[in-house]
Design a protein around this motif. Structure first.
Motif, PDB file in Angstrom:
ATOM      1  N   LYS A  54       0.886  -1.152   0.094  1.00 56.18           N
ATOM      2  CA  LYS A  54      -0.109  -0.222   0.173  1.00 56.18           C
ATOM      3  C   LYS A  54       1.136   0.878  -0.067  1.00 56.18           C
ATOM      4  O   LYS A  54       0.526   2.012  -0.479  1.00 56.18           O
ATOM      5  CB  LYS A  54      -0.745   0.426   1.044  1.00 56.18           C
ATOM      6  CG  LYS A  54      -1.798  -1.046   0.711  1.00 56.18           C
ATOM      7  CD  LYS A  54      -3.056  -0.803   2.644  1.00 56.18           C
ATOM      8  CE  LYS A  54      -3.776   0.526   2.522  1.00 56.18           C
ATOM      9  NZ  LYS A  54      -4.598   0.297   4.194  1.00 56.18           N
ATOM     10  N   SER A  55       2.105   1.163   0.745  1.00 57.06           N
ATOM     11  CA  SER A  55       2.397   2.401   1.128  1.00 57.06           C
ATOM     12  C   SER A  55       3.751   2.823   0.308  1.00 57.06           C
ATOM     13  O   SER A  55       3.965   4.036  -0.521  1.00 57.06           O
ATOM     14  CB  SER A  55       3.191   2.315   2.209  1.00 57.06           C
ATOM     15  OG  SER A  55       4.518   1.719   2.199  1.00 57.06           O
ATOM     16  N   PHE A  56       4.328   2.218  -0.888  1.00 54.22           N
ATOM     17  CA  PHE A  56       4.889   2.048  -1.841  1.00 54.22           C
ATOM     18  C   PHE A  56       4.382   1.691  -3.298  1.00 54.22           C
ATOM     19  O   PHE A  56       4.239   2.045  -4.665  1.00 54.22           O
ATOM     20  CB  PHE A  56       6.055   1.510  -1.838  1.00 54.22           C
ATOM     21  CG  PHE A  56       7.389   1.590  -2.573  1.00 54.22           C
ATOM     22  CD1 PHE A  56       7.570   1.020  -3.710  1.00 54.22           C
ATOM     23  CD2 PHE A  56       8.078   2.915  -1.870  1.00 54.22           C
ATOM     24  CE1 PHE A  56       8.715   1.464  -4.343  1.00 54.22           C
ATOM     25  CE2 PHE A  56       9.081   2.911  -3.012  1.00 54.22           C
ATOM     26  CZ  PHE A  56       9.169   3.361  -4.230  1.00 54.22           C
ATOM     27  N   ASP A  57       4.383   0.748  -3.849  1.00 48.28           N
ATOM     28  CA  ASP A  57       3.703  -0.176  -4.840  1.00 48.28           C
ATOM     29  C   ASP A  57       2.550   0.433  -5.519  1.00 48.28           C
ATOM     30  O   ASP A  57       2.585   0.661  -6.404  1.00 48.28           O
ATOM     31  CB  ASP A  57       3.703  -2.187  -5.338  1.00 48.28           C
ATOM     32  CG  ASP A  57       5.158  -2.616  -4.489  1.00 48.28           C
ATOM     33  OD1 ASP A  57       4.805  -3.576  -4.484  1.00 48.28           O
ATOM     34  OD2 ASP A  57       6.280  -1.921  -3.945  1.00 48.28           O
ATOM     35  N   PHE A  58       1.578  -0.142  -4.420  1.00 49.71           N
ATOM     36  CA  PHE A  58       0.576   0.887  -4.917  1.00 49.71           C
ATOM     37  C   PHE A  58       0.596   2.040  -5.315  1.00 49.71           C
ATOM     38  O   PHE A  58      -0.217   2.638  -6.277  1.00 49.71           O
ATOM     39  CB  PHE A  58      -0.383   1.151  -3.705  1.00 49.71           C
ATOM     40  CG  PHE A  58      -2.100   1.737  -4.316  1.00 49.71           C
ATOM     41  CD1 PHE A  58      -2.761   2.965  -4.064  1.00 49.71           C
ATOM     42  CD2 PHE A  58      -2.943   0.975  -5.597  1.00 49.71           C
ATOM     43  CE1 PHE A  58      -3.664   3.178  -4.284  1.00 49.71           C
ATOM     44  CE2 PHE A  58      -4.323   1.069  -5.434  1.00 49.71           C
ATOM     45  CZ  PHE A  58      -4.174   2.631  -5.093  1.00 49.71           C
ATOM     46  N   GLN A  59       1.151   3.310  -4.075  1.00 52.42           N
ATOM     47  CA  GLN A  59       1.517   4.547  -5.097  1.00 52.42           C
ATOM     48  C   GLN A  59       2.378   4.658  -5.828  1.00 52.42           C
ATOM     49  O   GLN A  59       2.217   5.125  -7.099  1.00 52.42           O
ATOM     50  CB  GLN A  59       2.097   4.860  -3.433  1.00 52.42           C
ATOM     51  CG  GLN A  59       2.051   4.894  -2.094  1.00 52.42           C
ATOM     52  CD  GLN A  59       0.450   5.544  -1.946  1.00 52.42           C
ATOM     53  OE1 GLN A  59       0.061   6.443  -2.770  1.00 52.42           O
ATOM     54  NE2 GLN A  59      -0.201   4.775  -1.205  1.00 52.42           N
ATOM     55  N   ILE A  60       3.460   3.853  -6.095  1.00 52.84           N
ATOM     56  CA  ILE A  60       4.000   3.279  -7.620  1.00 52.84           C
ATOM     57  C   ILE A  60       2.654   3.661  -8.873  1.00 52.84           C
ATOM     58  O   ILE A  60       2.969   4.157  -9.727  1.00 52.84           O
ATOM     59  CB  ILE A  60       5.436   2.661  -8.172  1.00 52.84           C
ATOM     60  CG1 ILE A  60       6.038   2.890  -6.242  1.00 52.84           C
ATOM     61  CG2 ILE A  60       5.536   2.578  -9.399  1.00 52.84           C
ATOM     62  CD1 ILE A  60       6.808   4.220  -7.738  1.00 52.84           C
ATOM     63  N   PHE A  61       2.461   2.817  -8.572  1.00 51.33           N
ATOM     64  CA  PHE A  61       1.323   2.271  -9.569  1.00 51.33           C
ATOM     65  C   PHE A  61       0.301   3.516 -10.205  1.00 51.33           C
ATOM     66  O   PHE A  61       0.184   3.846 -10.990  1.00 51.33           O
ATOM     67  CB  PHE A  61       0.216   0.558  -9.049  1.00 51.33           C
ATOM     68  CG  PHE A  61      -1.442   0.740  -9.799  1.00 51.33           C
ATOM     69  CD1 PHE A  61      -2.398   2.054  -9.216  1.00 51.33           C
ATOM     70  CD2 PHE A  61      -1.123   0.485 -11.114  1.00 51.33           C
ATOM     71  CE1 PHE A  61      -3.405   1.270  -9.774  1.00 51.33           C
ATOM     72  CE2 PHE A  61      -2.505   0.157 -12.271  1.00 51.33           C
ATOM     73  CZ  PHE A  61      -3.366   1.032 -10.764  1.00 51.33           C
ATOM     74  N   SER A  62      -0.505   3.862  -8.758  1.00 51.51           N
ATOM     75  CA  SER A  62      -1.012   5.401  -9.270  1.00 51.51           C
ATOM     76  C   SER A  62      -0.820   6.290  -9.490  1.00 51.51           C
ATOM     77  O   SER A  62      -1.280   7.118 -10.843  1.00 51.51           O
ATOM     78  CB  SER A  62      -1.582   5.373  -7.842  1.00 51.51           C
ATOM     79  OG  SER A  62      -2.534   4.640  -7.440  1.00 51.51           O
ATOM     80  N   HIS A  63       0.655   6.655  -8.939  1.00 52.13           N
ATOM     81  CA  HIS A  63       1.059   7.864  -9.727  1.00 52.13           C
ATOM     82  C   HIS A  63       1.660   7.406 -11.506  1.00 52.13           C
ATOM     83  O   HIS A  63       1.669   8.225 -11.959  1.00 52.13           O
ATOM     84  CB  HIS A  63       2.665   8.212  -8.751  1.00 52.13           C
ATOM     85  CG  HIS A  63       1.809   9.306  -7.778  1.00 52.13           C
ATOM     86  ND1 HIS A  63       1.743   9.979  -7.860  1.00 52.13           N
ATOM     87  CD2 HIS A  63       1.892   8.674  -6.534  1.00 52.13           C
ATOM     88  CE1 HIS A  63       1.263  10.496  -7.047  1.00 52.13           C
ATOM     89  NE2 HIS A  63       1.366   9.827  -5.681  1.00 52.13           N
ATOM     90  N   SER A  64       1.351   6.483 -11.722  1.00 55.91           N
ATOM     91  CA  SER A  64       1.975   5.920 -13.665  1.00 55.91           C
ATOM     92  C   SER A  64       1.181   5.384 -14.421  1.00 55.91           C
ATOM     93  O   SER A  64       0.912   6.308 -15.061  1.00 55.91           O
ATOM     94  CB  SER A  64       3.053   4.555 -12.917  1.00 55.91           C
ATOM     95  OG  SER A  64       4.485   4.448 -12.154  1.00 55.91           O
ATOM     96  N   LEU A  65       0.090   5.357 -13.062  1.00 58.11           N
ATOM     97  CA  LEU A  65      -1.628   5.118 -14.184  1.00 58.11           C
ATOM     98  C   LEU A  65      -1.679   6.860 -14.787  1.00 58.11           C
ATOM     99  O   LEU A  65      -2.343   7.073 -15.969  1.00 58.11           O
ATOM    100  CB  LEU A  65      -2.567   5.125 -13.077  1.00 58.11           C
ATOM    101  CG  LEU A  65      -3.937   4.882 -13.697  1.00 58.11           C
ATOM    102  CD1 LEU A  65      -3.618   4.030 -14.600  1.00 58.11           C
ATOM    103  CD2 LEU A  65      -5.508   4.063 -13.058  1.00 58.11           C
ATOM    104  N   GLU A  66      -1.356   7.923 -13.336  1.00 62.65           N
ATOM    105  CA  GLU A  66      -1.286   9.237 -14.017  1.00 62.65           C
ATOM    106  C   GLU A  66      -0.802   9.782 -15.219  1.00 62.65           C
ATOM    107  O   GLU A  66      -1.006  10.429 -16.330  1.00 62.65           O
ATOM    108  CB  GLU A  66      -1.297   9.933 -12.252  1.00 62.65           C
ATOM    109  CG  GLU A  66      -1.573  12.135 -12.949  1.00 62.65           C
ATOM    110  CD  GLU A  66      -1.047  12.252 -11.672  1.00 62.65           C
ATOM    111  OE1 GLU A  66      -1.101  11.968 -10.504  1.00 62.65           O
ATOM    112  OE2 GLU A  66      -1.424  13.746 -12.314  1.00 62.65           O
ATOM    113  N   ALA A  67       0.288   9.522 -15.315  1.00 66.78           N
ATOM    114  CA  ALA A  67       1.374   9.917 -15.776  1.00 66.78           C
ATOM    115  C   ALA A  67       1.452   8.830 -17.502  1.00 66.78           C
ATOM    116  O   ALA A  67       1.280   9.827 -18.484  1.00 66.78           O
ATOM    117  CB  ALA A  67       2.456   9.530 -16.133  1.00 66.78           C
ATOM    118  N   ALA A  68       0.315   7.440 -17.091  1.00 65.73           N
ATOM    119  CA  ALA A  68       0.475   7.130 -18.520  1.00 65.73           C
ATOM    120  C   ALA A  68      -1.083   7.302 -19.167  1.00 65.73           C
ATOM    121  O   ALA A  68      -1.120   7.840 -19.930  1.00 65.73           O
ATOM    122  CB  ALA A  68      -0.517   5.305 -18.365  1.00 65.73           C
TER     123      ALA A  68
END
Lengths: 220, 214
Positions: A54-68
């Motif tokens: 939650k604290s890292f992998d999901f955050q990377i995912f979410s911000h990557s999604l925004e970037a995508a």
């Protein structure tokens, strides 16, 4: 049945060809060193959830999604670098990247899309292809968007719990009980990039020791 | 990226898969083929370690990779061979002149097959000491394999037959071959003794004709 929901299930399934069945996320070493009493398994899963997924992998995912969503290749690459650098043990970095590459290979991106560009960069080894970043690209491509984050949580959970079943530490019914408990009340919130953190020294150290373990079933 | 010919080798534990690779690699090396090996060990890198020791003088040890299979040898070569495919692609990328990769499965049962996306040619091995009735049991591995190898034929006189109808008291190689033809039709079956180096020339011939086409 909606296609998007089916796709979400498909990429979360252990049958999806990412090699996730070869990953234990340090469990094999912890089991081997008898550091995992059965009555503590729920707590350990909770720690994985809060301190890494939650604290890292999901955050990377979410911000990557925004970037995508903004076709921001530069940002995606930066997030990929951060994700890669964050995994302390080599085997964790390697298995995360292998999953990312396998996910890319299983996707059929249309020519000229962000996914196709990133796949090409990965083939040229110009990006790492960390799994949370690739999952974001894939989620965007399949119209899953933020729901892809659920897949990330589920895939990680299954890797850990399934490895315990295969090591005969728990049986298949206990596994279901563990999963039911672990899936309760999960709140996924998107934080600031500056708040990214992951810290689970027990697992990091176990992973590093696992690297030199000559007898092992799992790649990590 | 050029793709090499990938040959999968499956069969029960102890039937001689690793030894087959140890015997074939020098032969193909002598014929001018550059060979790589991927070894799927179920629980250790023991096979990969052994191959590196025995073949280290014949081929670059960097051409031998060991893969852990998460306790699922079938999955690793059939349902989700992504890790093996990744290893093969790594070998191919780092060695563009590679001709051939042997992919050894972890020891397993008669239902084992290789995904066609992983292996272009599939060898299934059994051994006489495992019982001469093994062939007539059938199984996907036996049926689907491009080449069936029956190893340890030198032990036939010392192993009791497990076929009630057998005219011999010891392992009946003729019946094994007959059973293989019934199950596999015209697909090749070769009797070998890896220890005594019997039958290896035929194995090489089949691989060259049917897998390498040269």
């Amino acid at each position: 049945m909606p296609e998007k929901l089916l796709n979400l299930i498909r990429i979360s399934d252990s049958f999806f060809p990412m090699g996730s069945f070869t990953i234990s996320q340090g469990m094999e070493q912890l089991v081997g060193e008898k550091l995992l009493p059965k009555d503590k398994l729920t707590n350990v899963l909770r720690a994985y959830m809060e301190r890494i997924w939650k604290s890292f992998d999901f955050q990377i995912f979410s911000h990557s999604l925004e970037a995508a969503e903004h076709n921001d290749l530069e940002m995606l690459t930066k997030l990929d670098d951060v994700c890669y650098a964050s995994k302390i043990s080599e085997e964790n970095r390697s298995s995360m990247v292998k999953m990312g590459i396998n996910l890319l290979n299983a996707m059929n991106f249309k020519k000229g899309t962000l996914g196709a560009s990133y796949k090409e960069l990965a083939q040229q080894e110009k990006v790492h292809a960390s799994y949370p970043v690739i999952l974001a690209i894939a989620s965007r491509s399949m119209g899953l968007d933020q729901r892809g984050g659920i897949s990330l949580i589920y895939v990680n959970l299954i890797e850990v719990v399934a490895s315990l079943v295969r090591m005969a530490e728990i049986d298949y019914i206990e596994a279901q009980a563990l999963l039911t408990e672990a899936m309760k009340d999960i709140e996924l919130k998107i934080g600031q990039l500056s708040d990214l953190n992951q810290s689970f020294p027990l697992v990091d150290i176990a992973s590093m020791r696992h690297e030199s373990n000559p007898n092992r079933m799992f790649i990590s | 990226m050029a793709r090499t010919v990938r040959i999968g080798i499956g069969g029960p534990i102890g039937c001689g898969k690793t030894e087959l690779i140890e015997k074939l690699v020098p032969r193909f090396d002598a014929l001018g083929f550059k060979v790589g090996v991927i070894s799927n060990d179920v629980y250790s890198k023991e096979d990969a370690r052994r191959l590196a020791l025995t073949l280290g003088k014949k081929i670059n040890p960097d051409l031998i990779l060991g893969i852990e299979t998460g306790g699922c040898p079938h999955t690793a070569v059939r349902d989700d061979p992504s890790m093996n495919v990744g290893a093969a692609e790594k070998l191919e990328k780092e060695n563009p002149d590679l001709d051939l990769i042997f992919i050894e499965s972890g020891g397993d049962n008669i239902t084992l097959t290789f995904s066609p996306r992983l292996a272009d040619f599939f060898i299934y091995m059994v051994d006489v000491a495992g019982g001469d009735k093994t062939i007539r049991k059938g199984g996907l591995g036996l049926r689907k394999a491009d080449l069936l190898i029956i190893n340890k034929i030198d032990l036939a006189p010392y192993v009791e037959t497990t076929i009630p109808e057998s005219a011999t008291k010891t392992a009946n190689l003729d019946l094994m071959v007959e059973d293989a033809h019934k199950i596999r039709g015209d697909k090749p079956t070769v009797l070998v003794s890896l220890k005594k180096e019997i039958g290896l020339d035929e194995v090489v011939k089949v691989i060259r004709e049917k897998a390498l086409f040269k």
